[in-house]
Design a protein around this motif. Structure first.
Motif, PDB file in Angstrom:
ATOM      1  N   ALA A   6     -41.189  26.200 -54.119  1.00 58.07           N
ATOM      2  CA  ALA A   6     -41.359  24.569 -54.323  1.00 58.07           C
ATOM      3  C   ALA A   6     -41.377  24.448 -55.741  1.00 58.07           C
ATOM      4  CB  ALA A   6     -42.453  24.287 -52.980  1.00 58.07           C
ATOM      5  N   LEU A   7     -42.306  24.994 -56.342  1.00 55.92           N
ATOM      6  CA  LEU A   7     -42.760  24.384 -58.192  1.00 55.92           C
ATOM      7  C   LEU A   7     -41.017  24.872 -58.708  1.00 55.92           C
ATOM      8  CD1 LEU A   7     -46.479  25.987 -59.909  1.00 55.92           C
ATOM      9  CD2 LEU A   7     -43.564  26.966 -60.158  1.00 55.92           C
ATOM     10  N   ALA A   8     -40.817  26.289 -57.822  1.00 58.12           N
ATOM     11  CA  ALA A   8     -39.169  26.367 -58.816  1.00 58.12           C
ATOM     12  C   ALA A   8     -37.853  25.325 -57.975  1.00 58.12           C
ATOM     13  CB  ALA A   8     -38.767  27.637 -58.550  1.00 58.12           C
ATOM     14  N   GLY A   9     -37.945  24.970 -57.295  1.00 60.42           N
ATOM     15  CA  GLY A   9     -37.285  23.731 -56.362  1.00 60.42           C
ATOM     16  C   GLY A   9     -35.998  24.560 -55.530  1.00 60.42           C
ATOM     17  N   VAL A  10     -36.505  25.311 -55.439  1.00 58.47           N
ATOM     18  CA  VAL A  10     -35.289  26.993 -54.432  1.00 58.47           C
ATOM     19  C   VAL A  10     -35.958  26.880 -53.578  1.00 58.47           C
ATOM     20  CG1 VAL A  10     -35.031  27.575 -57.139  1.00 58.47           C
ATOM     21  CG2 VAL A  10     -36.628  28.606 -55.811  1.00 58.47           C
ATOM     22  N   ALA A  11     -34.616  26.917 -52.199  1.00 61.70           N
ATOM     23  CA  ALA A  11     -35.049  27.631 -51.100  1.00 61.70           C
ATOM     24  C   ALA A  11     -34.451  28.874 -50.930  1.00 61.70           C
ATOM     25  CB  ALA A  11     -34.253  26.827 -50.019  1.00 61.70           C
ATOM     26  N   LEU A  12     -35.114  29.301 -50.686  1.00 64.82           N
ATOM     27  CA  LEU A  12     -35.240  31.400 -50.221  1.00 64.82           C
ATOM     28  C   LEU A  12     -34.792  31.684 -49.172  1.00 64.82           C
ATOM     29  CD1 LEU A  12     -36.312  33.071 -53.104  1.00 64.82           C
ATOM     30  CD2 LEU A  12     -34.142  32.600 -53.488  1.00 64.82           C
ATOM     31  N   ASP A  13     -34.541  32.130 -47.932  1.00 60.98           N
ATOM     32  CA  ASP A  13     -35.376  32.949 -47.224  1.00 60.98           C
ATOM     33  C   ASP A  13     -35.897  34.244 -47.579  1.00 60.98           C
ATOM     34  OD1 ASP A  13     -35.121  34.159 -44.579  1.00 60.98           O
ATOM     35  OD2 ASP A  13     -33.141  33.981 -44.084  1.00 60.98           O
TER      36      ASP A  13
ATOM     37  N   PRO B 286     -27.058  37.740 -52.192  1.00 50.91           N
ATOM     38  CA  PRO B 286     -26.989  37.862 -53.398  1.00 50.91           C
ATOM     39  C   PRO B 286     -27.145  37.500 -54.934  1.00 50.91           C
ATOM     40  CG  PRO B 286     -26.656  35.342 -52.009  1.00 50.91           C
ATOM     41  CD  PRO B 286     -28.125  36.282 -51.109  1.00 50.91           C
ATOM     42  N   VAL B 287     -26.656  37.951 -56.160  1.00 43.75           N
ATOM     43  CA  VAL B 287     -27.387  37.772 -57.213  1.00 43.75           C
ATOM     44  C   VAL B 287     -28.038  37.330 -57.427  1.00 43.75           C
ATOM     45  CG1 VAL B 287     -26.445  38.568 -59.569  1.00 43.75           C
ATOM     46  CG2 VAL B 287     -25.410  39.420 -57.813  1.00 43.75           C
ATOM     47  N   HIS B 288     -27.422  35.622 -57.980  1.00 47.50           N
ATOM     48  CA  HIS B 288     -28.693  34.197 -58.524  1.00 47.50           C
ATOM     49  C   HIS B 288     -30.235  34.408 -57.299  1.00 47.50           C
ATOM     50  CE1 HIS B 288     -26.710  32.773 -54.509  1.00 47.50           C
ATOM     51  NE2 HIS B 288     -27.713  31.266 -54.747  1.00 47.50           N
ATOM     52  N   GLN B 289     -29.709  34.878 -55.908  1.00 45.13           N
ATOM     53  CA  GLN B 289     -31.719  34.569 -55.688  1.00 45.13           C
ATOM     54  C   GLN B 289     -32.423  35.801 -56.256  1.00 45.13           C
ATOM     55  OE1 GLN B 289     -31.492  34.575 -51.225  1.00 45.13           O
ATOM     56  NE2 GLN B 289     -30.397  32.737 -50.670  1.00 45.13           N
TER      57      GLN B 289
ATOM     58  N   LEU C 276     -41.051  40.256 -53.253  1.00 44.34           N
ATOM     59  CA  LEU C 276     -41.964  39.675 -54.348  1.00 44.34           C
ATOM     60  C   LEU C 276     -43.810  39.601 -54.330  1.00 44.34           C
ATOM     61  CD1 LEU C 276     -42.661  36.626 -55.429  1.00 44.34           C
ATOM     62  CD2 LEU C 276     -43.553  35.926 -53.371  1.00 44.34           C
ATOM     63  N   ILE C 277     -44.459  40.161 -53.271  1.00 46.63           N
ATOM     64  CA  ILE C 277     -45.940  41.104 -53.832  1.00 46.63           C
ATOM     65  C   ILE C 277     -45.849  41.981 -53.350  1.00 46.63           C
ATOM     66  CG2 ILE C 277     -46.349  39.130 -51.309  1.00 46.63           C
ATOM     67  CD1 ILE C 277     -47.249  41.433 -49.643  1.00 46.63           C
ATOM     68  N   LEU C 278     -44.877  42.904 -53.672  1.00 44.73           N
ATOM     69  CA  LEU C 278     -45.232  44.450 -53.872  1.00 44.73           C
ATOM     70  C   LEU C 278     -45.973  44.829 -55.478  1.00 44.73           C
ATOM     71  CD1 LEU C 278     -43.535  47.044 -52.781  1.00 44.73           C
ATOM     72  CD2 LEU C 278     -41.864  46.744 -55.204  1.00 44.73           C
ATOM     73  N   ALA C 279     -47.193  45.416 -55.191  1.00 44.26           N
ATOM     74  CA  ALA C 279     -47.717  46.457 -56.219  1.00 44.26           C
ATOM     75  C   ALA C 279     -48.966  45.222 -56.842  1.00 44.26           C
ATOM     76  CB  ALA C 279     -47.578  46.850 -57.212  1.00 44.26           C
ATOM     77  N   ARG C 280     -48.929  43.753 -55.916  1.00 43.01           N
ATOM     78  CA  ARG C 280     -50.194  42.565 -55.731  1.00 43.01           C
ATOM     79  C   ARG C 280     -50.519  41.817 -54.722  1.00 43.01           C
ATOM     80  NH1 ARG C 280     -49.603  44.142 -60.089  1.00 43.01           N
ATOM     81  NH2 ARG C 280     -50.156  43.109 -62.696  1.00 43.01           N
TER      82      ARG C 280
ATOM     83  N   ILE D 141     -33.597  34.501 -59.244  1.00 44.11           N
ATOM     84  CA  ILE D 141     -34.780  33.414 -59.049  1.00 44.11           C
ATOM     85  C   ILE D 141     -35.735  34.645 -58.333  1.00 44.11           C
ATOM     86  CG2 ILE D 141     -35.664  32.190 -57.651  1.00 44.11           C
ATOM     87  CD1 ILE D 141     -32.565  30.634 -57.282  1.00 44.11           C
ATOM     88  N   LEU D 142     -35.810  35.449 -57.666  1.00 43.63           N
ATOM     89  CA  LEU D 142     -36.466  36.024 -56.715  1.00 43.63           C
ATOM     90  C   LEU D 142     -37.498  37.343 -58.426  1.00 43.63           C
ATOM     91  CD1 LEU D 142     -38.699  37.053 -54.866  1.00 43.63           C
ATOM     92  CD2 LEU D 142     -36.835  39.219 -54.869  1.00 43.63           C
ATOM     93  N   GLU D 143     -36.683  37.643 -59.183  1.00 43.81           N
ATOM     94  CA  GLU D 143     -37.539  38.471 -60.274  1.00 43.81           C
ATOM     95  C   GLU D 143     -38.040  37.299 -60.910  1.00 43.81           C
ATOM     96  OE1 GLU D 143     -37.773  41.005 -61.297  1.00 43.81           O
ATOM     97  OE2 GLU D 143     -36.027  42.121 -61.414  1.00 43.81           O
ATOM     98  N   ILE D 144     -37.674  35.822 -61.361  1.00 45.63           N
ATOM     99  CA  ILE D 144     -38.508  35.189 -61.864  1.00 45.63           C
ATOM    100  C   ILE D 144     -39.601  34.648 -61.051  1.00 45.63           C
ATOM    101  CG2 ILE D 144     -38.513  32.291 -63.134  1.00 45.63           C
ATOM    102  CD1 ILE D 144     -35.300  33.241 -63.375  1.00 45.63           C
ATOM    103  N   LEU D 145     -39.594  34.145 -60.207  1.00 44.51           N
ATOM    104  CA  LEU D 145     -40.954  34.150 -59.199  1.00 44.51           C
ATOM    105  C   LEU D 145     -41.967  35.065 -59.034  1.00 44.51           C
ATOM    106  CD1 LEU D 145     -39.221  32.333 -55.400  1.00 44.51           C
ATOM    107  CD2 LEU D 145     -40.049  30.989 -58.765  1.00 44.51           C
TER     108      LEU D 145
END
Lengths: 325, 345, 511
Positions: free
Chosen positions: C133-140, C149-152, C106-110, C155-159
Motif C-alpha cells: 500500500a505504501l508503495a502503491g503497488v499490487a502484488l500477488d 514478471p521482472v518488474h514485480q 520478503l520475510i526471508l532471514a527476518r 519491486i519486491l527487492e525494493i519492498l
C-alpha cells in the motif's frame, strides 16, 4: 655369506602391503623382528611403503648398497626381484616368506599350515556332532572358505579336510572360494549360505574377506575358525579357535640365526607344529564350551603328528590327494 | 597462445607453493615428534636425488605418475573431471601382463607394442560409457568414473584370484610376463626403464599438441567455457567424448607400461593409487606439460625417498604420507579459487 | 528518521580514492546525498560507478578518503554493516530465491516469529500488505519469484529493503530490464518513497529518466566527478557530453527500402522451449531479408531468448521449421548454422559471447580454428592467427595491450568489439545480435550501431533483439513486437514511435 663380521651389520625388515598397524601378518612379524634385534643387539630398521609392490628391487638394492647384512622381506610379490638382487650382493643375506627362491644367500621360510589346519579340522568335526556344545546341530557338516583356488590356499583346505575325516569319516566338508581377499561382504554372504546348509563350523582362509565369515558366525549363532593370527577376540565366543601362523617366530628365528652366524642361506626353513610355527590359538573364549575330552583328543592328535604317526598331506609338495581333486 | 603463456616464473611458483607449504607442515610435525627437520630433509633430498641410482629410483617412481597425471590433465583441460584413471591403470596393467605372458613367444618388437596398445585400448574403451553419458545426457562424470574404478579394481582382483591366478602361487598374482615383453632397462641395475622415456615423450607431445593443434585449441576452449564453444560452433559433446576416451587410453597405457616395465606381472595392489595421485599432479601442474613433469618428479621423489630413508632414520613413512597429503590438499585448494571446474555444458 | 532529516548529508563520500594497480577507479570522489532526495549518478562504462557503489556498501574500502553517513565519516565493514545503518541496495542481478513465493522472499532471514518459534504468517501478510500500500503497488504474494514478471521482482527487492528498515535505497540501473510503462511505474514508486522521507541514490545511463526524476545529478567520468548539477540547470545533450567528454556522433542509418527476392531467414510456426523445457515462444512466423535489420521489441522474458537461440542454432525447437538460404535448418546443429553463414552476438557476453579467461586472439579465432589460413593439416598457424586478429581488431578500433592478454582485462565496450570482430570478420550472411550494446558506453554504442548498419548496407541480414527501445528505433528497418511468445505486430521504422512500440511490447496490438 654369513660371518661373525656380517652379524654386526644392520638388518632390515620390508613390510608387506597393508603396512604396520594391520594387527595381523606385518605387526606379528615386526614384533618378532624387534625381539630378535634387541636380543642380538643389532641395528634393525623396518621399511614401509605405500608403493611396496613397485619398489621391490629399488628397496632391496638400496638396503644392500647401504651395507645392510640381512634383509627380511615380508612382501610376497617381491620373490622374483629378491632372487635377482641377491645374485648381485653376495655380502648380504635375504629372507623371503611363504615361497622358495634360489640363491646361496637366500633363506626361504615356509609354514606347515596343513598341520595346524589338520588340528582345526579335527576339532571342527568333533564338536559338530556334539550337541552338548552350544549351537551345534549334531550333523557332521562343517565348511571352509578359501580366498582363491590355488595350491597355497588348498594346502590349508586339504589339511583341514584330512583332520576332519580322520575324526569322523562321514563328515561332510563344504568348500568354497571367494576369489577375493578383501571383501568381508562376500565372506558374510558365503558363510551364511554354508550355515543355512547345516554347517556348524566354517574355517576361513581368506584374509579380509574372512572377517565376514566371522561376522556371519556371530550373527547366526554358529562358529568360525580364524586364520594366520589369533582372531578369537574378533567375535568372542563365535570363533571356535584360530589357526595361527607364527610369523613372529619365523622372523625371530632367522634373525637370531643370522646374528649367531648360522644363517640358513640356500635352505628352506619349514616351520610346523614341531617348531611352534603353526598351531591352534589358546581358545580364550571357547575353551570352557568344549568338553575336556575333546581338547584332550586334539592334544593327542598333535602328539601323533609330531611323532610322525599321522602324516598330514602337503599339497605343495605332494600334489592333490584322492579325497580332494 | 592464451592462458598457456602465463609467465614461466609465476607458473613455477604455482607448482612450488603447495610443495613449500607441505615442507613447512612436515617440518612442524617432525619437530613435534622429536625429529630434526633439517637433518630429515637433507636425508630425504639425498635419498631422492643423491647420485645416479637414487635419481633413477625417483624417475622410476615418477614414471606411472607422468602418465596418470597426463590422463587427468587431458580430461581436466576439456572441463571433464575424470577421476577414472585408477581403474584404467588396473585394467591396462592386467591386459598388458596377460598379453605379455600369453604371447610370450612373439618377438619383443611386436610383443611390446601389441601389449601396450592393448592396454591403452582397454583403458579407452573403459571410459566410453562415462564419456557418452556425459556428452549426451550430462550425467556427472565424477560419479560414473569413480564407480568404474571400484568395478575395475574388483574385476581385476577377481581375475587375479581366479582364472588368471598363476599356478602354484599362494597370492593374487598372474604368471610373470615373458622376458621378451619386459621393457628394456635404461641404467642397469636400477629399475629405470624405457617406460620413463615413453611417458616423458608423451607428456612433451601433449605440450605441443595443446598449443599448436586445432584439437588442442578446441579442447581447451571447451574446458574454459562450454557454452561459448557451442555458440562459436565447436562440437562440445564430441569433444567431451573424445577427451574422455583419450584420458582412458593414457590411463590404460600407464598401467601397461607399469606392468611391462617394472612389476613384470599383474598382482594385487598393482597400483597404490597412481590414478588419484595423477589428479593431484594435473592440478598442481595446472594441466601444463612442464607442470606435470615437475609435479610427477616431486611425487616420485617423495615416494622413493620415503621408502629408503627409513633404512637410515627412525622417521616413519607417515611423515612422507602427511607431506604427500598436504601437497595434494594445497594443490586442490589452489585449484579451488584459481580456476573453476570448467564450465558445464 | 526525524532526526536524520536534520543532517545535511545522509550518505556520501569525501575525497574517496581507490586504485587497482595502475588504474585509478575512483579519484578524489566527493558525493553528498541529502536526506529525502533522489540523487542520480550517471557515467559511461568504466567511469567508476560500480567501484563507488561497492565502497558505499562497505564491500570495498577506499585507499584514501572516507564514506560519509549523517555528516560523519565512517568505516563500513561490509554490506551488513551498511544495512544496519539503513543503507540497502538493489543490484542489477536480483538476489531472490526463485523457488520461494514473493511473501517468503520478503520475510526471508527476518521472519516474524510467533508462538512456539513458528513463522507468524498473519503478521507477515499484514506487513506485506502495508508495504504494498505504501508503495502503491499490487502484488500477488503467493506467486513464486520464478513465475513473477521482472518488474514485480524488482519491486519486491525494493519492498524487501523497506521491510528490513532501510531508509536509503541504492538502485543500480533499475530500469534496464523494464518496458516503458513499467519505467513510469517505477519512477512513480521512487517519487512516493521520496515523499515518505526516504533517500534514493540511483545509477543510470538513461538520461530521460534521470532528467525526469532526479533532484541532483552527479556525473562521473574516468573515476572523477566532472559535474554535480540539477535537471533545471542542464539538459540531455550536456549530460551526454559530460559523460563521454566529447561530442557524441550518432550513427547514421540509411533509409529503408524493402530488399528484393526471397527471405534469407524464415521461421514458420516456430515454437521453442527455454532451458527448463517450458514453451516460451510461438507459434510465430518471421522472415528476414538480406539487407534489412529486423528489430525485436519486447520486455525481457517474452520469448526473445528462445527466438535468438533458435536462430543461432542453439535452442530446443519444439515445433515448426526454420530455413536459411532456402535450406531446412530445423534440426541442424550450431556448427551447421555457422558454416552456412549465421553469426551470433550473445546477450550474455561474459558467459556465451566471449570466453573471458581465454586470450584476445583465442576469442577472435574460436570457431574458425580449422579454417584457412589459421590452420593447416590440423596445426594452428599462430602467425596467421595473430595477423588476422590484429587486422580485425584494428578495424574495430579495439584498445588492448597484447593479443595474449585475457579478454577479461578489456573494458566492456572493447570486449564487445572483440566479439563483433569475430562474428563479422567471418563474412556472415545473417547476424543474430542480442543486446549488442548492453553495458557499453555511449561512444561504444554509436560505434557498434555503425558496424551493424554497415553490415546491413553491405547486404547482410540482421535479427536485432534489444531491450533498449532507443536502439530498436534507431537501427531497425522493421520492428516486430514480441509479447508472451507471440508476435504482437510489425512496424516499419517510418511509422514507429516510442508509444507505438511500447504498446507492442506490452501485448497491445499496434493501432
Amino acid at each position: 655369506m654369513s660371518t661373525a663380521l656380517a652379524a654386526e651389520k644392520p638388518v632390515a625388515l620390508i613390510i608387506a602391503q597393508g603396512g604396520l598397524g594391520d594387527q595381523s601378518y606385518n605387526d606379528l612379524a615386526y614384533a618378532g623382528f624387534k625381539k630378535a634385534v634387541a636380543e642380538a643387539k643389532l641395528e634393525g630398521k623396518p621399511v614401509e611403503s605405500k608403493d611396496v609392490v613397485a619398489q621391490a628391487a629399488d628397496i632391496l638394492r638400496r638396503a644392500s648398497d647401504a651395507g645392510f647384512g640381512l634383509v627380511v622381506d615380508l612382501e610376497y610379490s617381491h620373490g622374483d626381484a629378491l632372487a635377482t638382487v641377491a645374485k648381485d650382493y653376495a655380502g648380504t643375506d635375504y629372507v623371503i616368506l611363504n615361497q622358495v627362491k634360489p640363491g646361496a644367500n637366500v633363506a626361504s621360510v615356509l609354514f606347515q599350515e596343513q598341520e595346524g589346519s589338520y588340528l582345526a579340522g579335527a576339532l571342527a568335526a568333533l564338536v559338530a556332532t556334539d550337541t552338548s556344545v552350544k549351537g551345534m546341530n549334531g550333523k557332521p557338516i562343517i565348511g571352509v572358505i578359501g580366498g582363491t583356488k590355488s595350491v597355497g590356499i588348498d594346502k590349508f583346505i586339504v589339511g583341514y579336510i584330512q583332520g576332519a575325516r580322520d575324526m569322523n569319516p562321514k563328515v561332510e566338508v563344504k568348500v568354497a572360494y571367494s576369489n577375493n581377499f578383501g571383501d568381508p561382504a562376500i565372506g558374510l554372504q558365503m558363510a551364511k549360505a554354508m550355515y543355512d546348509g547345516g554347517a556348524n563350523v566354517v574355517y576361513q582362509v581368506a584374509g579380509g574377506t574372512g572377517l565376514g565369515v566371522i561376522q556371519a558366525a556371530k550373527e547366526t549363532g554358529h562358529y568360525a575358525i580364524g586364520v594366520d593370527t589369533d582372531q578369537d577376540g574378533v567375535a568372542p565366543g563365535a570363533v571356535l579357535t584360530s589357526m595361527i601362523k607364527r610369523t613372529d617366530v619365523a622372523v625371530e628365528t632367522v634373525v637370531k640365526d643370522y646374528a649367531a652366524g648360522k644363517f640358513p642361506g640356500g635352505k628352506t626353513v619349514t616351520l610346523g607344529l614341531a617348531e611352534d610355527g603353526v598351531g591352534l590359538s589358546p581358545m580364550k573364549y571357547t575353551h570352557d564350551l568344549i568338553p575336556a575330552a575333546t581338547l584332550t583328543k586334539i592334544e593327542s592328535v598333535k602328539k601323533d603328528i609330531l611323532s610322525g604317526k599321522i602324516k598330514v598331506w602337503n599339497v605343495v609338495d605332494q600334489g592333490y590327494p584322492d579325497f580332494f581333486k | 597462445m592464451g592462458v598457456a603463456m602465463l609467465p614461466a616464473l609465476s607458473r613455477a611458483a604455482g607448482v612450488a607453493a603447495p610443495f613449500a607449504l607441505a615442507v613447512v607442515i612436515g617440518a612442524i610435525v617432525l619437530a613435534a615428534t622429536g625429529h630434526e627437520p633439517l637433518g630429515v630433509y637433507g636425508l630425504m633430498a639425498s635419498e631422492a636425488f643423491g647420485g645416479e641410482r637414487r635419481i633413477a629410483a625417483t624417475l622410476t617412481a615418477a614414471t606411472p605418475l607422468l602418465l596418470t597425471g597426463l590422463a587427468a590433465a587431458v580430461a581436466f583441460r576439456s572441463g571433464i573431471f575424470n577421476v577414472g584413471a585408477e581403474g584404467c591403470f588396473y585394467l591396462g596393467g592386467m591386459v598388458a601382463a596377460v598379453l605379455g605372458f600369453a604371447l610370450g613367444d612373439w618377438p619383443s618388437v611386436l610383443l611390446i607394442p601389441v601389449a601396450l596398445v592393448g592396454a591403452a585400448i582397454v583403458g579407452g574403451l573403459w571410459l566410453v560409457g562415462p564419456g557418452v553419458l556425459r556428452a549426451r545426457l550430462g550425467v556427472d562424470e565424477v560419479v560414473t568414473t569413480l564407480m568404474l574404478n571400484f568395478i575395475a579394481v574388483d574385476l581385476t582382483s577377481w581375475l587375479v584370484n581366479g582364472p588368471l591366478l598363476a599356478r602354484g602361487s599362494a597370492n593374487s598374482a598372474t604368471a610373470p610376463i615373458a622376458v621378451g615383453a619386459e621393457l628394456p632397462r635404461l641404467l642397469p641395475p636400477t629399475t629405470l626403464h624405457l617406460g620413463f622415456v615413453i611417458s616423458l615423450a608423451l607428456v612433451a607431445l601433449y605440450g605441443l599438441w595443446s598449443r599448436f593443434t586445432v584439437a588442442g585449441f578446441r579442447s581447451r576452449i571447451v574446458g574454459l567455457n562450454a557454452r561459448f564453444s557451442r555458440a562459436v560452433g565447436i562440437h562440445v559433446s564430441s569433444t567431451f567424448l573424445r577427451m574422455m576416451v583419450l584420458s582412458g587410453l593414457i590411463g590404460g597405457l600407464a598401467g601397461g607400461i607399469h606392468a611391462l616395465g617394472l612389476v613384470h606381472r599383474f598382482v594385487a595392489g598393482f597400483s597404490p593409487g597412481y590414478g588419484f595421485t595423477g589428479i593431484a599432479i594435473a592440478l598442481l601442474g595446472r594441466n601444463s606439460a612442464l607442470g606435470i613433469i615437475l609435479a610427477a618428479i616431486v611425487f616420485g621423489a617423495l615416494s622413493s625417498a620415503g621408502a629408503t630413508m627409513q633404512l637410515f632414520s627412525d622417521v616413519p613413512i607417515e611423515i612422507v604420507e602427511i607431506m604427500q597429503g598436504a601437497v595434494m590438499i594445497f594443490a586442490v585448494a589452489k585449484f579451488g579459487f584459481g580456476q573453476a571446474r570448467g564450465a558445464r555444458a | 528518521m526525524m532526526d536524520r532529516a536534520r543532517v545535511a548529508i545522509r550518505l556520501g563520500a569525501r575525497k574517496v580514492t581507490r586504485r587497482f594497480g595502475p588504474v585509478v577507479a575512483n579519484d578524489q570522489i566527493d558525493l553528498a546525498v541529502a536526506p529525502g532526495t533522489i540523487h542520480a549518478i550517471v557515467g559511461g562504462n568504466g567511469a567508476g560507478k560500480s567501484t563507488l557503489m561497492r565502497i558505499l556498501q562497505g564491500v570495498d574500502q577506499p585507499d584514501e578518503g572516507s564514506v560519509i553517513l549523517d555528516d560523519a565519516p565512517v568505516r563500513l565493514t561490509g554490506p551488513a554493516d551498511a544495512f544496519a545503518r539503513g543503507i540497502g541496495m538493489v543490484h542489477q542481478e536480483f538476489m531472490l530465491a526463485p523457488n520461494l513465493t514473493l511473501l517468503e522472499n520478503l520475510i526471508l532471514a527476518r521472519e516474524p516469529v510467533g508462538r512456539g518459534g513458528l513463522i507468524d504468517w498473519r503478521v507477515a501478510q499484514a506487513e506485506a500488505d502495508r508495504l504494498a500500500a505504501l508503495a502503491g503497488v499490487a502484488l500477488d504474494w503467493r506467486v513464486k519469484v520464478a513465475d513473477a514478471p521482472v518488474h514485480q521482482r524488482q519491486i519486491l527487492e525494493i519492498l524487501r529493503l523497506l521491510y528490513r528498515g532501510a531508509d536509503v535505497l541504492i538502485l543500480d540501473e533499475p530500469t534496464a530490464v523494464l518496458a516503458p510503462a513499467q519505467v513510469t511505474e517505477l519512477i512513480a514508486l521512487m517519487r512516493r518513497l521520496k515523499a515518505e522521507g526516504r533517500t534514493i541514490l540511483f545509477i543510470s545511463h538513461k538520461l530521460d529518466e534521470v532528467m525526469s526524476v532526479a533532484d541532483v545529478i552527479t556525473v562521473i567520468r574516468v573515476g572523477r566527478v566532472v559535474a554535480t548539477t540539477t535537471p533545471a540547470q542542464t539538459d540531455k545533450a550536456q549530460l551526454a557530453q559530460l559523460m563521454v567528454g566529447e561530442a557524441v556522433a550518432m550513427a547514421k542509418v540509411a533509409p529503408y527500402s524493402r530488399p528484393p527476392g526471397a527471405p534469407l531467414f524464415s521461421a514458420r510456426g516456430l515454437v521453442a522451449r527455454d532451458g527448463r523445457g517450458l514453451k516460451r515462444l510461438g507459434p510465430i512466423d518471421l522472415d528476414i531479408f538480406a539487407g534489412e535489420i529486423v528489430g525485436i521489441a519486447g520486455v525481457a522474458g517474452n520469448g526473445q531468448d528462445e527466438l535468438v537461440a533458435s536462430a543461432a542454432g542453439l535452442g530446443a525447437i519444439a515445433e515448426g521449421a526454420i530455413s536459411f538460404g532456402g535450406r531446412d535448418f530445423t534440426r541442424a546443429p550450431a556448427s551447421r548454422f555457422r558454416a552456412a553463414g549465421i553469426s551470433y552476438l550473445s546477450a550474455d557476453r561474459s558467459e556465451e559471447g566471449l570466453c573471458l579467461t581465454a586470450s584476445i586472439s583465442d576469442n577472435f579465432i574460436a570457431g574458425r580454428e580449422q579454417e584457412s589460413p589459421f590452420s593447416r593439416g590440423g596445426f594452428l598457424r599462430l602467425k596467421m592467427i595473430n595477423a588476422g586478429a590484429e587486422n580485425a581488431l584494428a578495424k574495430l578500433s579495439v584498445r588492448y595491450g597484447r593479443l595474449t592478454d585475457a579478454v577479461r582485462s578489456l573494458s566492456g565496450g572493447n570486449q564487445q568489439r572483440v566479439a563483433i570482430a569475430r562474428e563479422l570478420e567471418r563474412g556472415p550472411r545473417l547476424l543474430v545480435a542480442a543486446q549488442p550494446t548492453r553495458g557499453v558506453d555511449i561512444v561504444g554504442i554509436a560505434f557498434i550501431h555503425e558496424q551493424i548498419a554497415a553490415f546491413r548496407d553491405r547486404g547482410g541480414a540482421v535479427l536485432l533483439v534489444s531491450e533498449e527501445l532507443e536502439e530498436i528505433l534507431t537501427l531497425s528497418d522493421r520492428i516486430v513486437g514480441l509479447y508472451g511468445g507471440q508476435v504482437t505486430g510489425q512496424l516499419l521504422r517510418s511509422e514507429a514511435s516510442v508509444e507505438k512500440v511500447g504498446r507492442l511490447m506490452l501485448g497491445q496490438k499496434a493501432a
